[in-house]
Motif scaffolding. Structure first.
Motif, PDB file in Angstrom:
ATOM      1  N   PHE A 120       0.971  -1.088  -0.082  1.00 34.93           N
ATOM      2  CA  PHE A 120      -0.043   0.045  -0.115  1.00 34.93           C
ATOM      3  C   PHE A 120       1.115   1.042  -0.468  1.00 34.93           C
ATOM      4  O   PHE A 120       0.395   2.093  -0.990  1.00 34.93           O
ATOM      5  CB  PHE A 120      -1.686  -0.437   1.190  1.00 34.93           C
ATOM      6  CG  PHE A 120      -2.022   1.264   1.281  1.00 34.93           C
ATOM      7  CD1 PHE A 120      -3.105   1.437   0.396  1.00 34.93           C
ATOM      8  CD2 PHE A 120      -1.122   2.063   2.389  1.00 34.93           C
ATOM      9  CE1 PHE A 120      -3.706   2.830   0.513  1.00 34.93           C
ATOM     10  CE2 PHE A 120      -2.294   3.123   2.399  1.00 34.93           C
ATOM     11  CZ  PHE A 120      -3.092   3.464   1.596  1.00 34.93           C
ATOM     12  N   LEU A 121       1.685   1.543   0.949  1.00 29.67           N
ATOM     13  CA  LEU A 121       2.956   2.330   0.871  1.00 29.67           C
ATOM     14  C   LEU A 121       3.821   2.203  -0.566  1.00 29.67           C
ATOM     15  O   LEU A 121       4.240   3.977  -0.578  1.00 29.67           O
ATOM     16  CB  LEU A 121       3.546   2.879   1.900  1.00 29.67           C
ATOM     17  CG  LEU A 121       3.190   2.422   3.379  1.00 29.67           C
ATOM     18  CD1 LEU A 121       3.947   1.869   4.703  1.00 29.67           C
ATOM     19  CD2 LEU A 121       2.506   3.676   3.764  1.00 29.67           C
ATOM     20  N   ALA A 124     -10.703  -2.407   0.905  1.00 30.04           N
ATOM     21  CA  ALA A 124     -10.392  -3.568   2.102  1.00 30.04           C
ATOM     22  C   ALA A 124      -9.501  -3.347   3.485  1.00 30.04           C
ATOM     23  O   ALA A 124     -10.402  -2.812   4.346  1.00 30.04           O
ATOM     24  CB  ALA A 124     -10.241  -5.211   1.841  1.00 30.04           C
ATOM     25  N   LEU A 125      -8.021  -2.353   2.736  1.00 33.89           N
ATOM     26  CA  LEU A 125      -7.741  -2.038   3.919  1.00 33.89           C
ATOM     27  C   LEU A 125      -8.134  -0.712   4.663  1.00 33.89           C
ATOM     28  O   LEU A 125      -7.855  -0.055   5.437  1.00 33.89           O
ATOM     29  CB  LEU A 125      -6.268  -1.370   3.718  1.00 33.89           C
ATOM     30  CG  LEU A 125      -4.946  -0.972   3.963  1.00 33.89           C
ATOM     31  CD1 LEU A 125      -5.055  -1.295   5.580  1.00 33.89           C
ATOM     32  CD2 LEU A 125      -4.035  -0.441   3.030  1.00 33.89           C
ATOM     33  N   LEU A 126      -8.319  -0.310   3.656  1.00 36.66           N
ATOM     34  CA  LEU A 126      -9.356   2.238   3.824  1.00 36.66           C
ATOM     35  C   LEU A 126     -10.166   1.090   5.140  1.00 36.66           C
ATOM     36  O   LEU A 126     -10.896   1.956   5.688  1.00 36.66           O
ATOM     37  CB  LEU A 126      -9.564   2.189   3.187  1.00 36.66           C
ATOM     38  CG  LEU A 126      -8.328   3.218   1.810  1.00 36.66           C
ATOM     39  CD1 LEU A 126      -8.650   3.542   1.066  1.00 36.66           C
ATOM     40  CD2 LEU A 126      -7.641   3.793   2.816  1.00 36.66           C
ATOM     41  N   VAL A 139       4.671   2.864  11.576  1.00 34.15           N
ATOM     42  CA  VAL A 139       6.108   2.475  12.109  1.00 34.15           C
ATOM     43  C   VAL A 139       6.569   1.955  10.909  1.00 34.15           C
ATOM     44  O   VAL A 139       7.623   2.806  10.119  1.00 34.15           O
ATOM     45  CB  VAL A 139       5.829   1.206  13.266  1.00 34.15           C
ATOM     46  CG1 VAL A 139       7.307   0.673  12.956  1.00 34.15           C
ATOM     47  CG2 VAL A 139       5.226   1.523  14.255  1.00 34.15           C
ATOM     48  N   LEU A 140       6.152   1.421   9.808  1.00 36.34           N
ATOM     49  CA  LEU A 140       6.170   0.398   8.641  1.00 36.34           C
ATOM     50  C   LEU A 140       6.910   2.353   7.133  1.00 36.34           C
ATOM     51  O   LEU A 140       7.776   2.056   6.905  1.00 36.34           O
ATOM     52  CB  LEU A 140       5.170   0.070   7.549  1.00 36.34           C
ATOM     53  CG  LEU A 140       5.286  -1.671   8.369  1.00 36.34           C
ATOM     54  CD1 LEU A 140       4.103  -2.314   7.361  1.00 36.34           C
ATOM     55  CD2 LEU A 140       6.683  -2.094   7.714  1.00 36.34           C
ATOM     56  N   GLN A 141       6.032   3.278   7.456  1.00 34.25           N
ATOM     57  CA  GLN A 141       5.866   4.113   6.568  1.00 34.25           C
ATOM     58  C   GLN A 141       7.484   5.174   7.746  1.00 34.25           C
ATOM     59  O   GLN A 141       8.219   5.299   6.521  1.00 34.25           O
ATOM     60  CB  GLN A 141       4.858   5.641   6.586  1.00 34.25           C
ATOM     61  CG  GLN A 141       5.207   7.139   5.940  1.00 34.25           C
ATOM     62  CD  GLN A 141       5.966   6.411   4.277  1.00 34.25           C
ATOM     63  OE1 GLN A 141       4.711   5.829   4.041  1.00 34.25           O
ATOM     64  NE2 GLN A 141       7.310   6.719   3.924  1.00 34.25           N
TER      65      GLN A 141
END
Length: 84
Positions: A17-18, A29-31, A50-52
């Protein structure tokens, strides 16, 4: 972080996604999962943040700091020290 066992969105999905590589049907689905009233959404938003931050750090992205963080920490220390 949210584990794969407790939430269907894992690091691989969030990373895609990022990177703007997640298929549109998965983005929807993520949203939905990130909505404020969705179960586990706060943890999922934390995981995404955190991933970003990791991606930014690895990619050499520098975040300008105008001293905001240091001012907040100073206020927290002052508040802590003022308690009886």
């Amino acid at each position: 972080m949210v584990s794969d066992r407790t939430h269907p969105m894992n690091d691989e999905i969030l990373s895609a996604f990022l990177d703007d590589e997640l298929p549109p049907e998965r983005v929807g689905a993520l949203l939905v999962a990130l909505r404020e009233d969705a179960p586990g959404s706060a943890e999922l938003r934390d995981q995404l943040t955190v991933l970003q931050l990791i991606k930014d750090a690895v990619g050499g992205v520098e975040a300008p700091d105008d001293g905001f963080t240091l001012r907040i920490l100073a206020r927290l220390r002052a508040h802590r020290d003022a308690r009886p």
